[in-house]
Enzyme design. Sequence first.
Site, PDB file in Angstrom:
ATOM      1  N   CYS A   1     -13.641   3.586   5.248  1.00 12.37           N
ATOM      2  CA  CYS A   1     -12.601   2.571   5.334  1.00 12.37           C
ATOM      3  C   CYS A   1     -12.405   2.235   6.802  1.00 12.37           C
ATOM      4  O   CYS A   1     -12.854   2.967   7.674  1.00 12.37           O
ATOM      5  CB  CYS A   1     -11.295   3.057   4.717  1.00 12.37           C
ATOM      6  SG  CYS A   1     -10.144   1.688   4.397  1.00 12.37           S
TER       7      CYS A   1
ATOM      8  N   SER B   1      -1.332  12.174  -1.079  1.00  9.56           N
ATOM      9  CA  SER B   1      -0.412  12.847  -0.161  1.00  9.56           C
ATOM     10  C   SER B   1       1.014  12.951  -0.708  1.00  9.56           C
ATOM     11  O   SER B   1       1.627  14.017  -0.648  1.00  9.56           O
ATOM     12  CB  SER B   1      -0.415  12.118   1.180  1.00  9.56           C
ATOM     13  OG  SER B   1      -0.090  10.748   1.019  1.00  9.56           O
TER      14      SER B   1
ATOM     15  N   ARG C   1      -0.590  -3.776   1.847  1.00  6.70           N
ATOM     16  CA  ARG C   1      -1.960  -3.778   1.319  1.00  6.70           C
ATOM     17  C   ARG C   1      -2.066  -4.431  -0.066  1.00  6.70           C
ATOM     18  O   ARG C   1      -3.049  -4.260  -0.768  1.00  6.70           O
ATOM     19  CB  ARG C   1      -2.474  -2.342   1.235  1.00  6.70           C
ATOM     20  CG  ARG C   1      -2.461  -1.577   2.550  1.00  6.70           C
ATOM     21  CD  ARG C   1      -3.488  -0.450   2.525  1.00  6.70           C
ATOM     22  NE  ARG C   1      -3.212   0.645   3.426  1.00  6.70           N
ATOM     23  CZ  ARG C   1      -3.428   0.620   4.732  1.00  6.70           C
ATOM     24  NH1 ARG C   1      -3.858  -0.480   5.313  1.00  6.70           N
ATOM     25  NH2 ARG C   1      -3.188   1.694   5.462  1.00  6.70           N
TER      26      ARG C   1
ATOM     27  N   LYS D   1      -6.838   6.408  -8.190  1.00  7.43           N
ATOM     28  CA  LYS D   1      -5.926   6.875  -7.161  1.00  7.43           C
ATOM     29  C   LYS D   1      -4.666   6.033  -7.151  1.00  7.43           C
ATOM     30  O   LYS D   1      -4.780   4.809  -7.206  1.00  7.43           O
ATOM     31  CB  LYS D   1      -6.649   6.723  -5.824  1.00  7.43           C
ATOM     32  CG  LYS D   1      -5.849   7.076  -4.621  1.00  7.43           C
ATOM     33  CD  LYS D   1      -6.710   6.860  -3.429  1.00  7.43           C
ATOM     34  CE  LYS D   1      -5.844   7.050  -2.206  1.00  7.43           C
ATOM     35  NZ  LYS D   1      -6.518   6.671  -1.011  1.00  7.43           N
TER      36      LYS D   1
ATOM     37  N   GLU E   1     -11.862  -3.763 -12.398  1.00  6.72           N
ATOM     38  CA  GLU E   1     -12.264  -3.298 -11.058  1.00  6.72           C
ATOM     39  C   GLU E   1     -13.369  -2.244 -11.171  1.00  6.72           C
ATOM     40  O   GLU E   1     -14.345  -2.261 -10.430  1.00  6.72           O
ATOM     41  CB  GLU E   1     -11.066  -2.662 -10.323  1.00  6.72           C
ATOM     42  CG  GLU E   1     -10.069  -3.658  -9.743  1.00  6.72           C
ATOM     43  CD  GLU E   1     -10.543  -4.250  -8.415  1.00  6.72           C
ATOM     44  OE1 GLU E   1     -11.668  -3.961  -7.980  1.00  6.72           O
ATOM     45  OE2 GLU E   1      -9.767  -5.021  -7.811  1.00  6.72           O
TER      46      GLU E   1
ATOM     47  N   ARG F   1      -0.373   8.196   5.686  1.00  5.37           N
ATOM     48  CA  ARG F   1      -0.448   7.250   6.807  1.00  5.37           C
ATOM     49  C   ARG F   1       0.039   7.885   8.096  1.00  5.37           C
ATOM     50  O   ARG F   1      -0.366   7.482   9.184  1.00  5.37           O
ATOM     51  CB  ARG F   1       0.291   5.960   6.445  1.00  5.37           C
ATOM     52  CG  ARG F   1      -0.476   5.250   5.330  1.00  5.37           C
ATOM     53  CD  ARG F   1       0.133   3.967   4.879  1.00  5.37           C
ATOM     54  NE  ARG F   1      -0.620   3.486   3.707  1.00  5.37           N
ATOM     55  CZ  ARG F   1      -0.250   2.487   2.932  1.00  5.37           C
ATOM     56  NH1 ARG F   1       0.872   1.832   3.189  1.00  5.37           N
ATOM     57  NH2 ARG F   1      -0.985   2.126   1.906  1.00  5.37           N
TER      58      ARG F   1
ATOM     59  N   CYS G   1      -9.204   1.214   8.060  1.00  8.77           N
ATOM     60  CA  CYS G   1      -7.792   1.193   8.476  1.00  8.77           C
ATOM     61  C   CYS G   1      -7.477   2.175   9.608  1.00  8.77           C
ATOM     62  O   CYS G   1      -6.691   1.871  10.491  1.00  8.77           O
ATOM     63  CB  CYS G   1      -6.860   1.409   7.289  1.00  8.77           C
ATOM     64  SG  CYS G   1      -7.118   2.938   6.372  1.00  8.77           S
TER      65      CYS G   1
ATOM     66  N   LYS H   1      -7.807   1.633  -7.129  1.00 13.29           N
ATOM     67  CA  LYS H   1      -6.878   2.157  -6.130  1.00 13.29           C
ATOM     68  C   LYS H   1      -5.664   1.238  -6.105  1.00 13.29           C
ATOM     69  O   LYS H   1      -5.773   0.041  -5.834  1.00 13.29           O
ATOM     70  CB  LYS H   1      -7.547   2.186  -4.760  1.00 13.29           C
ATOM     71  CG  LYS H   1      -6.617   2.644  -3.652  1.00 13.29           C
ATOM     72  CD  LYS H   1      -7.357   2.790  -2.348  1.00 13.29           C
ATOM     73  CE  LYS H   1      -6.415   3.192  -1.228  1.00 13.29           C
ATOM     74  NZ  LYS H   1      -7.127   3.313   0.048  1.00 13.29           N
TER      75      LYS H   1
HETATM   76  C1  PBG Z   1      -7.622   4.551   3.374  1.00 16.09           C
HETATM   77  C2  PBG Z   1      -7.057   5.588   2.494  1.00 16.09           C
HETATM   78  C3  PBG Z   1      -5.720   5.837   2.134  1.00 16.09           C
HETATM   79  C4  PBG Z   1      -5.718   7.004   1.383  1.00 16.09           C
HETATM   80  C5  PBG Z   1      -7.035   7.404   1.268  1.00 16.09           C
HETATM   81  N1  PBG Z   1      -7.863   6.500   1.938  1.00 16.09           N
HETATM   82  C6  PBG Z   1      -4.464   5.187   2.530  1.00 16.09           C
HETATM   83  C7  PBG Z   1      -4.082   3.859   2.188  1.00 16.09           C
HETATM   84  O1  PBG Z   1      -4.723   3.145   1.432  1.00 16.09           O
HETATM   85  O2  PBG Z   1      -3.065   3.476   2.742  1.00 16.09           O
HETATM   86  C8  PBG Z   1      -4.493   7.681   0.827  1.00 16.09           C
HETATM   87  C9  PBG Z   1      -4.630   9.120   0.567  1.00 16.09           C
HETATM   88  C10 PBG Z   1      -3.368   9.862   0.342  1.00 16.09           C
HETATM   89  O3  PBG Z   1      -2.256   9.316   0.263  1.00 16.09           O
HETATM   90  O4  PBG Z   1      -3.485  11.078   0.222  1.00 16.09           O
HETATM   91  N2  PBG Z   1      -7.685   3.273   2.913  1.00 16.09           N
END
Ligand code: PBG
Length: 334
Positions: A126, A284, A227, A258, A243, A215, A128, A205
């Site tokens: 990714c 998380s 997002r 996720k 998707e 984050r 970000c 996702k």
């Molecule tokens: C990156 C990404 C994210 C997570 C995994 N890969 C964050 C997001 O999309 O903001 C989240 C993982 C977590 O919350 O444990 N795009």
Amino acid sequence: MNSSSIGEFPATRLRRLRQSPALRRLVAETHLSVGQLVLPLFACPGKKIRRPISAMPGVFQLSVDELVKEAARAQQLGVPAVLLFGIPAKKDERASGAYAANGIVQTAIRALKKELPSLLVITDVCLCEYMAHGHCGLVARRDRSGRVLNDPTLELLARTAASHAAAGADLVAPSDMMDGRVRAIRARLDGEGFIDTPIMSYAAKFTSAFYGPFREAAESTPHFGDRRSYQMDPANANEALREVALDVQEGADIVLVKPALAYLDILHRVKTEFGLPTAAYNVSGEYSMVKAAAARGWLDERAVTLESLLAMRRAGADILITYAAMDAARWLQE
Ligand code: PBG
């Protein structure tokens, strides 16, 4: 008349199969084992750094030397795989740290492959964490709406995935949710000779508040907008299947749902519909809620964690990505 009932005694007593631990185990429909766990790790620049993430007790930003030690502990406990995220020294508007040959994740991969060759190394693909603005894709100059430029982003994602494979990653896991990225990554991997590197795509996702603590860990909070233009609306389940179907068509080998706990229905439908190896990302926020309640004595951390992971398995997950992987591994061994 039930042929197996004798006189007035009913034959349908489910309690019969719950009488002992051995019997319960014998008839259990779902099993949790350490071989299903994946531990996410956050790599940061420097040496001897083990920086706690305040919203995720037990999780750290780790310099590569420390990350290798952490991964070795996980492997010792039987955890077969890690999922790498990187916090680069510098961020910019083109996420150059994401695909730099000596970027933080590429460096971590090489160190892991050298020290722990049999540990499976999966990388989050990714942008970000590497973008100055914190979005998962390119953003038009002066646009502060949070819209990303889908197609121009694909090239950067493909370069990122290929640079991970070149450093030795066993599997790449795109989490950006741009349309067409699985095809772009597959083409690039094949073109560079990595035809045997599988893709685990974050196929469904959702835009989720459960990513909040991550984050902080990855320092990837968007500076403007959100997002919603690329991650999915939590209201939609049929769309999640669409998707996933696209990612499967484009060449995803493993599909991921996720977050996990609030989306068990999605996991179940994805597994039932496609029958592909399916991963659940216990994110998380899900982890931190349990930690916070357990710290107050409100929940039994071990019981809640194992029950949650088992529920993901029951819903259809083959692979469990969780920050609690090492604890779970310990508990499963006891
Ligand atoms: C990156 C990404 C994210 C997570 C995994 N890969 C964050 C997001 O999309 O903001 C989240 C993982 C977590 O919350 O444990 N795009």
